[in-house]
Scaffold this motif. Structure first.
Motif, mmCIF file in Angstrom:
data_model
loop_
_atom_site.group_PDB
_atom_site.id
_atom_site.type_symbol
_atom_site.label_atom_id
_atom_site.label_comp_id
_atom_site.label_asym_id
_atom_site.label_seq_id
_atom_site.Cartn_x
_atom_site.Cartn_y
_atom_site.Cartn_z
ATOM 1 N N PRO A 198 1.073 -1.303 0.162
ATOM 2 C CA PRO A 198 0.202 0.071 -0.475
ATOM 3 C C PRO A 198 0.597 0.908 -0.230
ATOM 4 N N LYS A 199 2.593 1.175 0.779
ATOM 5 C CA LYS A 199 2.451 2.190 0.468
ATOM 6 C C LYS A 199 3.424 2.761 -0.569
ATOM 7 N N LEU A 200 3.727 0.936 -1.975
ATOM 8 C CA LEU A 200 3.978 2.197 -2.866
ATOM 9 C C LEU A 200 2.747 2.938 -3.534
ATOM 10 N N THR A 201 1.480 2.664 -3.186
ATOM 11 C CA THR A 201 0.385 3.391 -4.018
ATOM 12 C C THR A 201 0.711 4.606 -3.511
ATOM 13 N N LEU A 202 0.799 5.229 -2.176
ATOM 14 C CA LEU A 202 0.464 6.085 -1.954
ATOM 15 C C LEU A 202 1.780 7.038 -2.252
ATOM 16 N N LEU A 203 2.990 6.488 -2.558
ATOM 17 C CA LEU A 203 3.884 7.048 -3.351
ATOM 18 C C LEU A 203 3.569 7.665 -5.016
ATOM 19 N N ASN A 204 2.736 6.216 -5.116
ATOM 20 C CA ASN A 204 2.878 6.680 -6.993
ATOM 21 C C ASN A 204 1.802 7.639 -6.338
ATOM 22 N N PHE A 205 1.032 8.128 -6.055
ATOM 23 C CA PHE A 205 -0.359 9.049 -5.439
ATOM 24 C C PHE A 205 0.829 10.749 -5.341
ATOM 25 N N LEU A 265 9.117 0.798 -9.720
ATOM 26 C CA LEU A 265 8.826 0.052 -8.539
ATOM 27 C C LEU A 265 7.815 -0.958 -8.011
ATOM 28 N N ILE A 266 6.549 -0.249 -8.495
ATOM 29 C CA ILE A 266 5.243 -1.446 -8.280
ATOM 30 C C ILE A 266 5.384 -2.877 -9.967
ATOM 31 N N VAL A 333 11.114 16.653 -12.392
ATOM 32 C CA VAL A 333 12.200 15.790 -13.589
ATOM 33 C C VAL A 333 14.000 15.248 -12.797
ATOM 34 N N MET A 334 13.851 15.313 -11.642
ATOM 35 C CA MET A 334 15.382 15.297 -10.109
ATOM 36 C C MET A 334 14.569 14.575 -9.176
ATOM 37 N N ILE A 335 13.860 13.991 -8.790
ATOM 38 C CA ILE A 335 13.579 13.417 -7.956
ATOM 39 C C ILE A 335 14.280 11.687 -7.886
ATOM 40 N N LEU A 336 13.842 11.026 -9.224
ATOM 41 C CA LEU A 336 14.781 9.505 -9.244
ATOM 42 C C LEU A 336 15.827 9.300 -9.136
ATOM 43 N N PRO A 337 16.540 10.318 -9.419
ATOM 44 C CA PRO A 337 18.527 10.563 -9.535
ATOM 45 C C PRO A 337 17.851 10.362 -7.616
ATOM 46 N N ILE A 338 17.658 10.624 -6.525
ATOM 47 C CA ILE A 338 17.800 10.723 -4.904
ATOM 48 C C ILE A 338 16.725 9.693 -5.086
ATOM 49 N N SER A 339 15.977 8.565 -5.547
ATOM 50 C CA SER A 339 14.870 7.148 -5.351
ATOM 51 C C SER A 339 15.839 6.520 -3.490
ATOM 52 N N PRO A 340 17.115 6.341 -4.028
ATOM 53 C CA PRO A 340 17.290 5.501 -2.883
ATOM 54 C C PRO A 340 17.695 6.194 -1.857
ATOM 55 N N MET A 341 17.115 6.999 -1.469
ATOM 56 C CA MET A 341 17.002 8.212 0.178
ATOM 57 C C MET A 341 15.507 8.122 0.378
ATOM 58 N N ILE A 342 14.852 8.030 -0.669
ATOM 59 C CA ILE A 342 13.507 7.763 -0.694
ATOM 60 C C ILE A 342 13.232 6.484 -0.542
ATOM 61 N N LEU A 343 14.086 5.715 -0.910
ATOM 62 C CA LEU A 343 13.769 4.123 0.058
ATOM 63 C C LEU A 343 13.776 3.496 0.947
ATOM 64 N N THR A 344 14.962 3.907 1.667
ATOM 65 C CA THR A 344 15.379 3.666 2.757
ATOM 66 C C THR A 344 14.275 4.715 3.511
ATOM 67 N N ILE A 345 13.666 5.567 3.438
ATOM 68 C CA ILE A 345 12.559 6.447 4.401
ATOM 69 C C ILE A 345 11.566 5.525 4.142
ATOM 70 N N ILE A 346 10.543 4.987 3.110
ATOM 71 C CA ILE A 346 9.824 3.936 3.165
ATOM 72 C C ILE A 346 9.954 2.739 3.156
#
Length: 346
Positions: A198-205, A265-266, A333-346
Motif C-alpha cells: 500500500p505504501k507504493l500506492t501512496l508514493l505513486n499518488f 517500483l511497482i 524532473v529531478m526526484i529519480l536520482p535521489i530515489s535510494p534515499m526515498i526508499l530508505t525512508i519508506i
C-alpha cells in the motif's frame, strides 16, 4: 466568485478531506466524503456555463451514488460482524461493494465515464482539485481496507483502467480530457499494487499529484485548453513550455525523470509477488498513454506556428504561482536520482 465564498469552499474541501483521512469510524469517513462533494460543486459550476452546470450535476449524481454505496457496505459489515471500524472490514460482500464504491469515487474503469466529462466542464484550477485532492480520501479508504480486498477484482479493474485510460485518450484534442484519461491510467497503476504494498500506492499518488499540479498550473499560466492553441503558446513563455515538455514526459514515466520511479517500483513488487504477466501487461498498456503524452509534448515545444509574432517573448512572469511551478517542475524532473534515499525512508 466572491473571494470569501471561495475561501469557505476551499476550507470545507480541506476539512472534508482531513475528516475522512483521520477517521476510524465509517460514518465519520462518509461525512467527510459528503462535505468534500458539496464543497467542490460550486467550484465546478462557478462559470455559469451550461457545460459547467452539466459537469456539476454529473459529479453530484455519481458521488452521491458512491457515498450511498460506501454507507451501504459499512452497514452490511456492521450488521454481520458488529464492527464500525474502517480497518475491520472483513465481510466479503461488504468488501465487494466498497471496492465498487471507491472505484466510482476515483473514476476507475468501468465507473470512469463521469470523470472526463466533469473535468472538461470545469475550470483548470477546479480540474486540478478534482484530479489531486479529491482523489486522496478514497485512496486513503482503500489503503486502510487493503488487507481485506479482493486481489483478482482490483487487478482486473487496474488493467482495464490502464488499457481504457490510454486507449480513449488517443483521439482527444481537449487537454483537460487528455489529462482525465491520464488520471484514469495512473489510477490503474495505483490499484494494482494497493493489496501487495500500500505504501507504493501512496508514493505513486503523491508523485502523480505533484506532476499533475505542475502541468495544470503551467497550462493555467499560459491559458491553454486545446491542442491547437498549445501549438502557438510557445511564443508566450518559452522557458515555461520547455519545463512543461519535461513534466509531461515525466508523467508518461520515461526514465530518468521522476515519473519512472513509481512504475519501476511497482513492476519490481509485482514480479516479487509472482505476477509477472500482470506487470508485463500493464507496462505494455502504459505505451498507449505514452503516445498521447508525446503528442502533447510535441505540440508544446516542437511544432512551429505558421506565422511569426511581433511581440516580445516573455521570459519571466509576475504571477504568484511562478515560484510554485518552478519548484514542482524541478521536482518532477529531478526526484529519480535521489530515489535510494526515498526508499530508505519508506
Amino acid at each position: 466568485m466572491n473571494p470569501l465564498a471561495n475561501l469557505i469552499f476551499i476550507t470545507s474541501l480541506l476539512l472534508g478531506t482531513t475528516i475522512t483521512i483521520s477517521s476510524n469510524h465509517w460514518v465519520m469517513a462518509w461525512a467527510g466524503l459528503e462535505i468534500n462533494t458539496l464543497a467542490i460543486l460550486p467550484l465546478i459550476s462557478k462559470s455559469h456555463h451550461p457545460r459547467s452546470i452539466e459537469a456539476a450535476t454529473k459529479y453530484f449524481l455519481t458521488q452521491a451514488a458512491a457515498s450511498a454505496l460506501v454507507l451501504f457496505s459499512s452497514m452490511t459489515n456492521a450488521w454481520q460482524t458488529g464492527q464500525w471500524d474502517i480497518t475491520q472490514l472483513t465481510h466479503p460482500t461488504s468488501c465487494l461493494i466498497l471496492t465498487s464504491a471507491i472505484a466510482m469515487k476515483l473514476g476507475l474503469v468501468p465507473f470512469h465515464f463521469w470523470f472526463p466529462e466533469v473535468l472538461q466542464g470545469s475550470p483548470l484550477t477546479t480540474g486540478l482539485l478534482l484530479s489531486t485532492i479529491m482523489k486522496l480520501p478514497p485512496i486513503t479508504l482503500l489503503y486502510m481496507t487493503s488487507p481485506s480486498l479482493n486481489p483478482t477484482l482490483l487487478t482486473t479493474l487496474a488493467i482495464l483502467s490502464a488499457a481504457l485510460g490510454g486507449w480513449m485518450g488517443l483521439n482527444q484534442t481537449q487537454i483537460r480530457k487528455i489529462l482525465a484519461f491520464s488520471s484514469i491510467s495512473h489510477l490503474g497503476w495505483m490499484a494494482i499494487i494497493i493489496i501487495y504494498n500500500p505504501k507504493l500506492t501512496l508514493l505513486n499518488f503523491y508523485l502523480y499529484a505533484m506532476m499533475t499540479t505542475a502541468i495544470f498550473l503551467a497550462l493555467n499560466t499560459i491559458k491553454v485548453l486545446k491542442l491547437s492553441t498549445l501549438m502557438t503558446a510557445w511564443t508566450k513563455i518559452p522557458s515555461l513550455n520547455a519545463m512543461l515538455l519535461l513534466t509531461l514526459l515525466s508523467l508518461a514515466g520515461l526514465p530518468p525523470l521522476t515519473g519512472f520511479l513509481p512504475k519501476w517500483l511497482i513492476i519490481q513488487e509485482l514480479t516479487k509477488q509472482d505476477m509477472a504477466p500482470a506487470a508485463t501487461l500493464i507496462s505494455l498498456l502504459s505505451l498507449l498513454s505514452l503516445f498521447f503524452y508525446l503528442r502533447l509534448a510535441y505540440c508544446t515545444t516542437i511544432t512551429l506556428p505558421p506565422h511569426t509574432t511581433n511581440h516580445m517573448k516573455q521570459w519571466r512572469t509576475n504571477k504568484p504561482t511562478s515560484i510554485t511551478i518552478a519548484i514542482l517542475t524541478t521536482m518532477s524532473v529531478m526526484i529519480l536520482p535521489i530515489s535510494p534515499m526515498i526508499l530508505t525512508i519508506i
